[in-house]
Design an enzyme around this catalytic site. Structure first.
Site, PDB file in Angstrom:
ATOM      1  N   GLY B  40      -1.443 -12.799  -5.972  1.00 31.24           N
ATOM      2  CA  GLY B  40      -1.252 -11.709  -6.888  1.00 31.24           C
ATOM      3  C   GLY B  40       0.170 -11.600  -7.129  1.00 31.24           C
ATOM      4  N   GLY B  42       1.338  -8.619  -8.843  1.00 32.72           N
ATOM      5  CA  GLY B  42       1.654  -7.254  -9.468  1.00 32.72           C
ATOM      6  C   GLY B  42       2.709  -6.317  -8.603  1.00 32.72           C
ATOM      7  CG  LEU B  43       3.783  -2.452  -9.722  1.00 35.90           C
ATOM      8  CD1 LEU B  43       3.767  -1.035  -9.808  1.00 35.90           C
ATOM      9  CD2 LEU B  43       5.064  -2.949 -10.288  1.00 35.90           C
ATOM     10  CB  ALA B  44       1.214  -4.706  -4.109  1.00 34.11           C
ATOM     11  N   GLY B  45       2.228  -7.356  -4.806  1.00 31.90           N
ATOM     12  CA  GLY B  45       2.242  -8.712  -4.482  1.00 31.90           C
ATOM     13  C   GLY B  45       3.618  -9.553  -4.922  1.00 31.90           C
ATOM     14  NE  ARG B 330      -5.018   9.846 -12.868  1.00 31.15           N
ATOM     15  CZ  ARG B 330      -4.559   8.925 -12.680  1.00 31.15           C
ATOM     16  NH1 ARG B 330      -4.978   7.834 -12.142  1.00 31.15           N
ATOM     17  NH2 ARG B 330      -3.370   8.706 -13.508  1.00 31.15           N
ATOM     18  CG  HIS B 401      -7.656   4.662 -14.625  1.00 35.36           C
ATOM     19  ND1 HIS B 401      -7.063   3.638 -15.344  1.00 35.36           N
ATOM     20  CD2 HIS B 401      -6.869   5.377 -13.639  1.00 35.36           C
ATOM     21  CE1 HIS B 401      -5.893   3.997 -15.277  1.00 35.36           C
ATOM     22  NE2 HIS B 401      -5.539   4.788 -14.121  1.00 35.36           N
ATOM     23  NE  ARG B 435      -4.327   5.458  -8.509  1.00 33.86           N
ATOM     24  CZ  ARG B 435      -3.807   5.732  -9.630  1.00 33.86           C
ATOM     25  NH1 ARG B 435      -2.707   6.505  -9.583  1.00 33.86           N
ATOM     26  NH2 ARG B 435      -4.455   5.291 -10.637  1.00 33.86           N
ATOM     27  CG  LEU B 441       2.836   2.630 -11.156  1.00 37.77           C
ATOM     28  CD1 LEU B 441       3.591   3.162 -12.404  1.00 37.77           C
ATOM     29  CD2 LEU B 441       2.034   1.393 -11.669  1.00 37.77           C
TER      30      LEU B 441
END
Lengths: 255, 637
Positions: B40, B42-45, B330, B401, B435, B441
C-alpha cells in the site's frame, strides 16, 4: 435536467497486451441513463460484452470522483472529453445526445505506451518526480509549522500548481506530447514555497533533464494542455518553469 | 489465541516516550541488512516506506494502481486534526485525545489514542516541511476550521482536497527514496497471500496485474497498509480497487480481525441514483461548518425548498443538539437523517435525502468566500447532480464511507502473527466504534511517519530470523494454492457477471447490516450471504485469461474474499448485542433513540480468529481498560 435514456454507437480502441498495433471496434451502448458517468456507461457496455463472451474493454479508473488521476481516455478527439475542467469519471452522459457516435481511444504519446485497450503506461511521470519533485526533509526534525509564514496569495498560487492530479491529459492533448504543464505545476508548487527554495535550482535542472530523457516533447505554446487539464492548471506554470530552469542554468552551481 | 496489547504501564502522558526509550534499536549499519515489505502507498504505507528507507532499511513497496500517487487517501477532502491551538481556543493534546476517545464511543484503546493525539502536531510540522500547502491566513500563518465532535477549530486543510495534498507530500518523500534506491517500487500488484516461515511473516505472493504473472517476494517483515473494506457494501465512497484481500489472506494466516462490524456511515454523501451506479461520492464534513441541514416539518411536503418558509423547516440537528448543532459526530448525524426520511420527511425524487443548505452562509459571507472554502466540492456536486448548489440546497444522504474495524494490532502495530504489521485504515486501532472527521489522515501519517519506523526496529532487533528466500517450500505451497483458486475461478463460466453478484452482496450488507441492525435481520443476512457465496462459485463468469491484464479476474477474486468477509462482519454485528458509535443495534437504544452501550458486557475488542475453511470463527476478547477517562453516555446535546 430530467433523466433520459439514450443509445450510442461506440468506436473503441482495442489492443491486446504485448502487441504494438490495435484497431477500432464498434459496440452499441443501449439504454444509458443521462445521469450515468462516462465510466458507468463503459461498465454497462462491459457487462453486456461479458454476457456475450467477449472480453470487456480494459480501462484505468479508481476514485471516480475526479481526484486520483487514474482515468483518462481520448473521447471524440478530446482528452477526458470535450467538457472543460472535468476528468472522464466526472463527465456525465447528459453531455451526449441519443444516436451519437462516440470515439474512445487511449492517451497517445511516445512516452506513454499502450498497455492494453485504453490503458497506458504513465510511469514516466513517476520518473520525473523521482528526479527531484520533492523537498528533502526527515520525519522528526521539522520546525513548528507556523515558523515560516507564507502569504495567503503565495499559498494560493502554490496550491494552484499542487492541484495537478498527474493524469497525463496535458501530454495527450499536446501536439508535441510535451509534459511541460505537469512539470511546471510541480516546479511552481515547490518553488513558490519558502521551504522549497533551497533545492529549487537542482530540482528544475533534474526534472527537465529527466523529462527530456523520457521522450516528452517541448512546449510550443499551443495551450492545448491548459484547455484539456481537468484541474484547470494554467500555462503560467510553464512560464515559471522556464524562469526557474533558466535561472538555475545561469546562476546556480547546481549543475 | 493470546491477545497481548503490549500497552506500557505508567501515566498516560509518558507511555509513548518511555516505550520508545525501552524499545531495542537497530543500529544504522545493521538496518541495511533488513528488508521490509510494505503493501500500500496511501498515507500510512507510503509514509512508512519512505521513512524506513530514510532510516536505512531496504523497502519493497507495492500498490494496486499504476503509480503510488493514486492511493485512496487522495480522496479525503476536509482536513487533518492536530492540537496546535493556533486559533487560541484552548485546545490541547489531552483535549484532542478526549474528543477522539469519546467520539469513538469508548471502544478504542486509551494508550493508542493518546499517542495519536501526541503525534498530531509533529505530523503538521513535517507535512509543512515537505511542502504541503495548508491554507493560510492573510498574515501568513495557518488557518483552521472545525469538524464534527469537537468544539475547537483544530483542522488543517488544503481547500477541499487535503487528502490529495497530504498524499502528494508522502508521494514526494517516497519518490525521493525510490530515486535513491532505498525503496523498490512495484506498481500494479495485488497481494494475494502472506507467506509464513517458522511462525513469522516472511514474504508475500502477488499477482502482477499487467502480465498476470504470480510473483514471490521475501523479506524480514511484512507491513499491510491496504485501507478499509468498505466495498463489501459495493456502493461506498472508497476507490473502485479498494479491497480486503490482503488483510483477509493475513486473517487466514493467523492475524486476528477486530471489530469488523464497526463501519462508518457518512451523513453527507451525494444521493443514490440508478442501479448502474458504481460508487458514491462524499461531500466533505467541512461543509457542515457553513451548511445547515434541514427537512420539511411536515411529512410528504414536496414543495421545492425555496417555497418552504422558515417556520415550516426542521433544522433537526440544531434543534436536538444545540451545543454541537450541525457539527455532531457522523454516526449521530447519519442516524438522524435516516430517522427524518423514515418519518416520510425526506426530500428529492426518492424521498431518501435531506437538504444541506448554504443560503444563510452565502448571504452572510458572500458567494466568493464560500467558493474559496469549498469551490471544488460545489463543482463536484454540480457535475454529478446537474444542480447549482450556490442556488439550490444540496440533497444529501448517508453512505458507507469508512470502516473502523480492521486487522487487530498491538501497541507496536503488530498483528497476532509475528512479523506482520498493519497500519492506517487497515487496522482497528484508534477510532473505536466511530471515527471523528479529519482523524483518518492523522492516523495514517502517525502510524507511518512516527510509530512503525520505531516499533519495527524493536521487532527486528529482538528476533533471530534465519535467511529465507523465495525458493522456500512455504512460497511454493502458497503459490500452488493460489493458482488452484485462480484456475477454479477462470473455469466456472457461469451466467452472472462479477459486478452483478457484488451488487447483490452490497444490497444484503446495506439491508441487514447497514445503519440499523437487529438480531433477526443479521441472522437472515448471514444466510443470504452464505447462499450467494455458493452461487458465486457456480455461476460467475470471468472472461479472458489469468495470464493477461484482466480486470474482471481482479474484481472476481476480490469479490470471492468479500463474500467470506461479509459474513464475518454480520456475525460480529450479531454478537455485539449493544449499540456503540456506528454500530446501531435496534434492541439497544435510549429513550431518545441514541446508541446505548452496554459497558458491563461489551467493553472489549472483538478479535476474530480463523478456524479453518467452513468452520465458525473463534471470538477472542481484549478487554478495554480506561485509566484516564470516565465512561459516560455520549451526549452532544
Amino acid at each position: 435536467m430530467e433523466e433520459k435514456f439514450i443509445n450510442l454507437t461506440l468506436k473503441v480502441w482495442r489492443q491486446k497486451l504485448g502487441e504494438k498495433k490495435g484497431k477500432i471496434e464498434t459496440y452499441q451502448a443501449k439504454n444509458i441513463s443521462t445521469d450515468a458517468s462516462f465510466l458507468e456507461m463503459l461498465d454497462i457496455v462491459n457487462d453486456d460484452l461479458t454476457i456475450k463472451g467477449i472480453e470487456p474493454i480494459a480501462f484505468d479508473h479508481d476514485c471516480r470522483e475526479g481526484i486520483c488521476g487514474m482515468c483518462g481516455q481520448v473521447v471524440n478527439g478530446y482528452a477526458h472529453g470535450e467538457e472543460k475542467g472535468t476528468t472522464l469519471c466526472q463527465l456525465h452522459m447528459r453531455r451526449f445526445k441519443d444516436g451519437d457516435t462516440v470515439f474512445v481511444e487511449p492517451f497517445r504519446a511516445k512516452a506513454f505506451k499502450v498497455v492494453k485497450d485504453l490503458v497506458v503506461d504513465r510511469s514516466a511521470f513517476d520518473k520525473i518526480i523521482q528526479a527531484g519533485g520533492y523537498i528533502t526533509a526527515k520525519a522528526g526534525g521539522a520546525p513548528d509549522a507556523n515558523n515560516l509564514p507564507v502569504t495567503y496569495e503565495t499559498c494560493e498560487l502554490a496550491m494552484n500548481g499542487a492541484e495537478c492530479i498527474g493524469c497525463g491529459a496535458c501530454v495527450a492533448a499536446c501536439p508535441n506530447a510535451s509534459a511541460m504543464l505537469f512539470v511546471g505545476a510541480k516546479i511552481s508548487h515547490l518553488a513558490l514555497l519558502p521551504q522549497g527554495r533551497p533545492e529549487a535550482a537542482k530540482r528544475a535542472l533534474a526534472m527537465v533533464r529527466t523529462m527530456d530523457s523520457c521522450g516528452f516533447g517541448n512546449c510550443s505554446n499551443e495551450r492545448e494542455c491548459e484547455a484539456s487539464c481537468p484541474k484547470n492548471i494554467e500555462i503560467t506554470n510553464i512560464a515559471r518553469l522556464n524562469r526557474e530552469f533558466l535561472s538555475a542554468g545561469v546562476c546556480s552551481t547546481a549543475m | 489465541m493470546q491477545l497481548n496489547s503490549n500497552v506500557p504501564s505508567g501515566p498516560l502522558e509518558g507511555k509513548w516516550d518511555r516505550y520508545k526509550f525501552d524499545l531495542k534499536k537497530v543500529n544504522p549499519a545493521n538496518k541495511r541488512k533488513f528488508e521490509v515489505i510494505v503493501v500500500g502507498t496511501g498515507l500510512a504505507g507510503g509514509s512508512a516506506a519512505a521513512t524506513m528507507a530514510d532510516l536505512g532499511y531496504h523497502v519493497k513497496n507495492f500498490c494496486i494502481q499504476d503509480t503510488p500517487r493514486r492511493a485512496h487517501s487522495i480522496a479525503a477532502q476536509g482536513g487533518i486534526n492536530a492540537a496546535k491551538n493556533y486559533p487560541g481556543d484552548g485546545d490541547s493534546v489531552y483535549n484532542l485525545f478526549y474528543d477522539t476517545i469519546k467520539g469513538g464511543d469508548y471502544r478504542a484503546r486509551e494508550a493508542n489514542v493518546y499517542r495519536l493525539a501526541q503525534n498530531a502536531n509533529a505530523i503538521i510540522d513535517h507535512c509543512v516541511a515537505t511542502g504541503v500547502p495548508f491554507a493560510r491566513e492573510y498574515g501568513g500563518l495557518h488557518a483552521n476550521r472545525s469538524f464534527g465532535g469537537a468544539q475547537v477549530s483544530r483542522t488543517f486543510y488544503a481547500r477541499g482536497q487535503t487528502g490529495q495534498q497530504l498524499l502528494l507530500g508522502v508521494y514526494g518523500q517516497l519518490s525521493r527514496q525510490i530515486g535513491l534506491g532505498g525503496v523498490e517500487m512495484y506498481a500494479r500488484r495485488d497481494i494475494l497471500d502472506i507467506v509464513i516461515v517458522d511462525g513469522c511473516a516472511r514474504g508475500v505472493i502477488c499477482r502482477n496485474l499487467v502480465t498476470g504473472e504470480i510473483e514471490r517476494h521475501s523479506a524480514h517483515a511484512v507491513v499491510l497498509a491496504t485501507g478499509g473494506y468498505d466495498n463489501v457494501y459495493f456502493l461506498s465512497t472508497s476507490g473502485m480497487h479498494s479491497n480486503v484481500s490482503a488483510c483477509w489472506a493475513a486473517y487466514k494466516k493467523g492475524a486476528a480481525f477486530a471489530n469488523p462490524c464497526y463501519t462508518q456511515i457518512h451523513p453527507t454523501c451525494i444521493t443514490v441514483h440508478g442501479d448502474y451506479q458504481s460508487k458514491l461520492t462524499l461531500m466533505s464534513e467541512s461543509l457542515r461548518n457553513d451548511g445547515r441541514i434541514w427537512v420539511p416539518k411536515k411529512a410528504g411536503d414536496n414543495r421545492s425548498p425555496e417555497q418552504i418558509p422558515e417556520n415550516e423547516r426542521d433544522y433537526y440537528l440544531e434543534r436536538k443538539y444545540p451545543s454541537f448543532g450541525n457539527l455532531v459526530p457522523r454516526d449521530v448525524a447519519s442516524r438522524n437523517a435516516k430517522m427524518a426520511c423514515d418519518e416520510g420527511r425526506g426530500v428529492g425524487n426518492t424521498g431518501l435525502a435531506v437538504y444541506l443548505d448554504f443560503t444563510e452562509a452565502i448571504q452572510r459571507d458572500g458567494e466568493d468566500v464560500i467558493r474559496a472554502k469549498y469551490g471544488n466540492l460545489f463543482q463536484m456536486y454540480d457535475k454529478i447532480q446537474d444542480e447549482d448548489p450556490y442556488k439550490v440546497p444540496m440533497k444529501i444522504y448517508p453512505a458507507i464511507h469508512y470502516v473502523m474495524g480492521g486487522t487487530w494490532v498491538d501497541y507496536n502495530l503488530m498483528t497476532t502473527r509475528n512479523g506482520l504489521f498493519c497500519l492506517g485504515g487497515a487496522n482497528f486501532s484508534d477510532h473505536g466504534a466511530n471515527r471523528l472527521g479529519a482523524s483518518a489522515l492523522m492516523q495514517g501519517l502517525s502510524d507511518g511517519y512516527f510509530v512503525l519506523p520505531y516499533t519495527i526496529g524493536g521487532y527486528l532487533a529482538t528476533q533471530s530470523l534465519t535467511d529465507v528466500d523465495t525458493s522456500h517450500q512455504a512460497f511454493k505451497d502458497s503459490e500452488t494454492q493460489l493458482n488452484e483458486k485462480l484456475n477454479k475461478l477462470m473455469n466456472i463460466n457461469g451466467k452472472r457477471t462479477v459486478d452483478d453478484i457484488h451488487k447483490e452482496l452490497g444490497h444484503y450488507m446495506w439491508e441487514y447490516c447497514g445503519m440499523a441492525r437487529n438480531d433477526a435481520g443479521l441472522k437472515e443476512g448471514i444466510q443470504k450471504i452464505s447462499a450467494l457465496r455458493e452461487e458465486f462459485w457456480q455461476n460467475v463468469n470471468v472472461t479472458g485469461s489469468s495470464k493477461d491484464f484482466n480486470q474482471t479476474l481482479e474484481k472476481g477474486y476480490r469479490l470471492a474474499d468479500y463474500l467470506e468477509f461479509g459474513e464475518l462482519l454480520a456475525r460480529d454485528a450479531l454478537t455485539r448485542e449493544e449499540s456503540c458509535g456506528g454500530h446501531f443495534r435496534e434492541e439497544s437504544q435510549t429513550e431518545e433513540n441514541e446508541a446505548k452501550r452496554d459497558d458491563e458486557n461489551f467493553c472489549h475488542v472483538a478479535a476474530w480468529e480463523y478456524a479453518g475453511e467452513g468452520k465458525t470463527p473463534i471470538l477472542n476478547k481484549e478487554p478495554l481498560v480506561f485509566e484516564s477517562v470516565k465512561l459516560t453516555q455520549r451526549s452532544y446535546k
